[in-house]
Motif scaffolding. Structure first.
Motif, PDB file in Angstrom:
ATOM      1  N   VAL A  31     -39.189 -35.033   7.913  1.00 43.01           N
ATOM      2  CA  VAL A  31     -38.600 -36.196   8.567  1.00 43.01           C
ATOM      3  C   VAL A  31     -38.383 -35.824  10.024  1.00 43.01           C
ATOM      4  O   VAL A  31     -37.824 -34.776  10.333  1.00 43.01           O
ATOM      5  CB  VAL A  31     -37.271 -36.604   7.905  1.00 43.01           C
ATOM      6  CG1 VAL A  31     -36.583 -37.699   8.707  1.00 43.01           C
ATOM      7  CG2 VAL A  31     -37.499 -37.052   6.469  1.00 43.01           C
ATOM      8  N   VAL A  32     -38.880 -36.670  10.905  1.00 42.32           N
ATOM      9  CA  VAL A  32     -38.722 -36.482  12.346  1.00 42.32           C
ATOM     10  C   VAL A  32     -37.736 -37.542  12.815  1.00 42.32           C
ATOM     11  O   VAL A  32     -37.920 -38.726  12.543  1.00 42.32           O
ATOM     12  CB  VAL A  32     -40.074 -36.645  13.073  1.00 42.32           C
ATOM     13  CG1 VAL A  32     -39.910 -36.526  14.572  1.00 42.32           C
ATOM     14  CG2 VAL A  32     -41.088 -35.640  12.540  1.00 42.32           C
ATOM     15  N   ARG A  48     -51.199 -28.129   8.975  1.00 47.50           N
ATOM     16  CA  ARG A  48     -49.788 -27.754   8.862  1.00 47.50           C
ATOM     17  C   ARG A  48     -49.049 -28.239  10.096  1.00 47.50           C
ATOM     18  O   ARG A  48     -49.652 -28.514  11.132  1.00 47.50           O
ATOM     19  CB  ARG A  48     -49.645 -26.248   8.723  1.00 47.50           C
ATOM     20  CG  ARG A  48     -50.097 -25.465   9.939  1.00 47.50           C
ATOM     21  CD  ARG A  48     -49.896 -23.960   9.785  1.00 47.50           C
ATOM     22  NE  ARG A  48     -50.443 -23.228  10.902  1.00 47.50           N
ATOM     23  CZ  ARG A  48     -49.827 -23.058  12.075  1.00 47.50           C
ATOM     24  NH1 ARG A  48     -48.632 -23.560  12.267  1.00 47.50           N
ATOM     25  NH2 ARG A  48     -50.413 -22.378  13.044  1.00 47.50           N
ATOM     26  N   PHE A  49     -47.727 -28.364   9.946  1.00 48.63           N
ATOM     27  CA  PHE A  49     -46.913 -28.700  11.108  1.00 48.63           C
ATOM     28  C   PHE A  49     -47.000 -27.564  12.113  1.00 48.63           C
ATOM     29  O   PHE A  49     -46.977 -26.393  11.736  1.00 48.63           O
ATOM     30  CB  PHE A  49     -45.450 -28.912  10.707  1.00 48.63           C
ATOM     31  CG  PHE A  49     -45.194 -30.249  10.094  1.00 48.63           C
ATOM     32  CD1 PHE A  49     -44.813 -31.318  10.875  1.00 48.63           C
ATOM     33  CD2 PHE A  49     -45.334 -30.436   8.731  1.00 48.63           C
ATOM     34  CE1 PHE A  49     -44.580 -32.558  10.314  1.00 48.63           C
ATOM     35  CE2 PHE A  49     -45.104 -31.667   8.156  1.00 48.63           C
ATOM     36  CZ  PHE A  49     -44.729 -32.732   8.957  1.00 48.63           C
ATOM     37  N   TYR A  50     -47.094 -27.905  13.361  1.00 51.85           N
ATOM     38  CA  TYR A  50     -47.121 -26.891  14.417  1.00 51.85           C
ATOM     39  C   TYR A  50     -45.714 -26.808  15.000  1.00 51.85           C
ATOM     40  O   TYR A  50     -45.231 -27.751  15.618  1.00 51.85           O
ATOM     41  CB  TYR A  50     -48.111 -27.268  15.513  1.00 51.85           C
ATOM     42  CG  TYR A  50     -48.122 -26.273  16.655  1.00 51.85           C
ATOM     43  CD1 TYR A  50     -48.745 -25.043  16.502  1.00 51.85           C
ATOM     44  CD2 TYR A  50     -47.501 -26.552  17.857  1.00 51.85           C
ATOM     45  CE1 TYR A  50     -48.766 -24.115  17.530  1.00 51.85           C
ATOM     46  CE2 TYR A  50     -47.517 -25.633  18.894  1.00 51.85           C
ATOM     47  CZ  TYR A  50     -48.143 -24.419  18.726  1.00 51.85           C
ATOM     48  OH  TYR A  50     -48.157 -23.506  19.746  1.00 51.85           O
ATOM     49  N   ASP A  51     -45.063 -25.696  14.745  1.00 50.49           N
ATOM     50  CA  ASP A  51     -43.711 -25.517  15.262  1.00 50.49           C
ATOM     51  C   ASP A  51     -43.504 -24.099  15.773  1.00 50.49           C
ATOM     52  O   ASP A  51     -42.408 -23.568  15.745  1.00 50.49           O
ATOM     53  CB  ASP A  51     -42.672 -25.877  14.207  1.00 50.49           C
ATOM     54  CG  ASP A  51     -42.906 -25.177  12.884  1.00 50.49           C
ATOM     55  OD1 ASP A  51     -43.732 -24.247  12.831  1.00 50.49           O
ATOM     56  OD2 ASP A  51     -42.266 -25.571  11.901  1.00 50.49           O
ATOM     57  N   ALA A  62     -44.128 -35.154  16.100  1.00 53.64           N
ATOM     58  CA  ALA A  62     -44.632 -34.188  15.122  1.00 53.64           C
ATOM     59  C   ALA A  62     -46.029 -33.773  15.565  1.00 53.64           C
ATOM     60  O   ALA A  62     -46.838 -34.607  15.971  1.00 53.64           O
ATOM     61  CB  ALA A  62     -44.688 -34.815  13.735  1.00 53.64           C
ATOM     62  N   TYR A  63     -46.294 -32.474  15.503  1.00 55.38           N
ATOM     63  CA  TYR A  63     -47.594 -31.917  15.858  1.00 55.38           C
ATOM     64  C   TYR A  63     -48.183 -31.211  14.642  1.00 55.38           C
ATOM     65  O   TYR A  63     -47.450 -30.578  13.877  1.00 55.38           O
ATOM     66  CB  TYR A  63     -47.472 -30.882  16.994  1.00 55.38           C
ATOM     67  CG  TYR A  63     -47.138 -31.493  18.322  1.00 55.38           C
ATOM     68  CD1 TYR A  63     -48.140 -31.801  19.231  1.00 55.38           C
ATOM     69  CD2 TYR A  63     -45.824 -31.766  18.669  1.00 55.38           C
ATOM     70  CE1 TYR A  63     -47.841 -32.351  20.453  1.00 55.38           C
ATOM     71  CE2 TYR A  63     -45.518 -32.324  19.900  1.00 55.38           C
ATOM     72  CZ  TYR A  63     -46.523 -32.620  20.783  1.00 55.38           C
ATOM     73  OH  TYR A  63     -46.224 -33.171  21.999  1.00 55.38           O
ATOM     74  N   PHE A  64     -49.509 -31.285  14.485  1.00 52.63           N
ATOM     75  CA  PHE A  64     -50.195 -30.652  13.368  1.00 52.63           C
ATOM     76  C   PHE A  64     -51.418 -29.910  13.887  1.00 52.63           C
ATOM     77  O   PHE A  64     -52.088 -30.377  14.801  1.00 52.63           O
ATOM     78  CB  PHE A  64     -50.669 -31.705  12.357  1.00 52.63           C
ATOM     79  CG  PHE A  64     -49.563 -32.567  11.834  1.00 52.63           C
ATOM     80  CD1 PHE A  64     -48.900 -32.243  10.665  1.00 52.63           C
ATOM     81  CD2 PHE A  64     -49.165 -33.705  12.523  1.00 52.63           C
ATOM     82  CE1 PHE A  64     -47.884 -33.035  10.188  1.00 52.63           C
ATOM     83  CE2 PHE A  64     -48.145 -34.506  12.049  1.00 52.63           C
ATOM     84  CZ  PHE A  64     -47.500 -34.172  10.885  1.00 52.63           C
ATOM     85  N   LEU A  78     -53.297 -32.843  16.018  1.00 53.33           N
ATOM     86  CA  LEU A  78     -52.801 -34.176  15.670  1.00 53.33           C
ATOM     87  C   LEU A  78     -51.377 -34.297  16.194  1.00 53.33           C
ATOM     88  O   LEU A  78     -50.586 -33.359  16.064  1.00 53.33           O
ATOM     89  CB  LEU A  78     -52.805 -34.377  14.150  1.00 53.33           C
ATOM     90  CG  LEU A  78     -54.162 -34.591  13.504  1.00 53.33           C
ATOM     91  CD1 LEU A  78     -54.062 -34.469  11.995  1.00 53.33           C
ATOM     92  CD2 LEU A  78     -54.703 -35.958  13.885  1.00 53.33           C
ATOM     93  N   HIS A  79     -51.047 -35.445  16.746  1.00 51.09           N
ATOM     94  CA  HIS A  79     -49.732 -35.659  17.340  1.00 51.09           C
ATOM     95  C   HIS A  79     -49.239 -37.051  16.946  1.00 51.09           C
ATOM     96  O   HIS A  79     -49.977 -38.028  17.083  1.00 51.09           O
ATOM     97  CB  HIS A  79     -49.855 -35.530  18.863  1.00 51.09           C
ATOM     98  CG  HIS A  79     -48.660 -35.973  19.612  1.00 51.09           C
ATOM     99  ND1 HIS A  79     -48.711 -36.919  20.596  1.00 51.09           N
ATOM    100  CD2 HIS A  79     -47.370 -35.582  19.539  1.00 51.09           C
ATOM    101  CE1 HIS A  79     -47.510 -37.100  21.097  1.00 51.09           C
ATOM    102  NE2 HIS A  79     -46.681 -36.307  20.473  1.00 51.09           N
ATOM    103  N   VAL A  80     -48.000 -37.137  16.458  1.00 51.14           N
ATOM    104  CA  VAL A  80     -47.405 -38.420  16.069  1.00 51.14           C
ATOM    105  C   VAL A  80     -46.177 -38.664  16.932  1.00 51.14           C
ATOM    106  O   VAL A  80     -45.337 -37.776  17.090  1.00 51.14           O
ATOM    107  CB  VAL A  80     -46.946 -38.426  14.594  1.00 51.14           C
ATOM    108  CG1 VAL A  80     -46.361 -39.788  14.224  1.00 51.14           C
ATOM    109  CG2 VAL A  80     -48.065 -38.053  13.658  1.00 51.14           C
TER     110      VAL A  80
END
Length: 189
Positions: A31-32, A48-51, A62-64, A78-80
């Protein structure tokens, strides 16, 4: 001892059983939250999530990235993000898309921009538009999905420096778009 560990084992098996039976890796969901909104995003299979970057952790997006490491120059991202056209005085999603195209086209230095709207994918939702931006001069290739309405929408971008890698990742973009859902109702007033 057995009575205490049995529930833990049952819970772990219920969580891990699908991954054990399937050869697919577990998908990550998060959840963002931002100012007055929250949304849930699920990483597409193979992503995967990029963190890893502290700057990314403090963003309201959110970045993937792909699970399998690739050559950095060719790694698609990917960026949301959430967008609120009506709050910005934009009347509808089409006007927002046209504004994005104009903004990208007027960047410095001027781009040789090719813009293509992909055909509609009914299974992705009636309010989803896909646009592909290609700048062959700077070798930048993007696909952007706009999903929502004038009140609020998701803007999901797929960015890459290689056209073939971008094109191969479009199914993952669509999978991510289909996974997105608003968690709250604060912006529907």
């Amino acid at each position: 001892m057995l009575k205490r560990t049995t529930p833990i084992v049952v819970i772990l098996l219920s969580i891990l059983a699908p991954a054990l039976v399937s050869s697919q890796p577990l998908q990550q969901a998060r959840v963002v939250s931002g100012y007055g909104y929250s949304f849930r995003a699920m990483a597409p299979v193979g992503w995967r999530f990029y963190d890893e970057d502290p700057a990314v952790l403090h963003r309201l997006d959110a970045y993937f990235v792909p699970v399998i490491k690739t050559i950095p120059r060719m790694t698609p991202i990917l960026h949301v993000t959430a967008a609120f056209p009506a709050r910005s005085g934009v009347p509808d999603v089409r006007a927002w898309i046209n504004g994005d195209i104009a903004s990208i086209a007027s960047s410095s230095p001027p781009l040789q921009l090719e813009v293509t709207e992909l055909p509609l994918f009914p299974e992705d939702g009636a309010h989803t538009t896909y646009v592909v931006f290609d700048d062959r001069v700077r070798s930048e290739f993007h696909a952007v999905a706009y999903r929502g309405d004038a009140k609020r929408m998701f803007v999901v971008s797929l960015d890459c420096r290689d056209q073939l890698a971008r094109d191969a990742a479009i199914p993952s973009l669509r999978e991510l778009v289909r996974s997105l859902e608003w968690v709250d109702r604060a912006d529907r007033r």
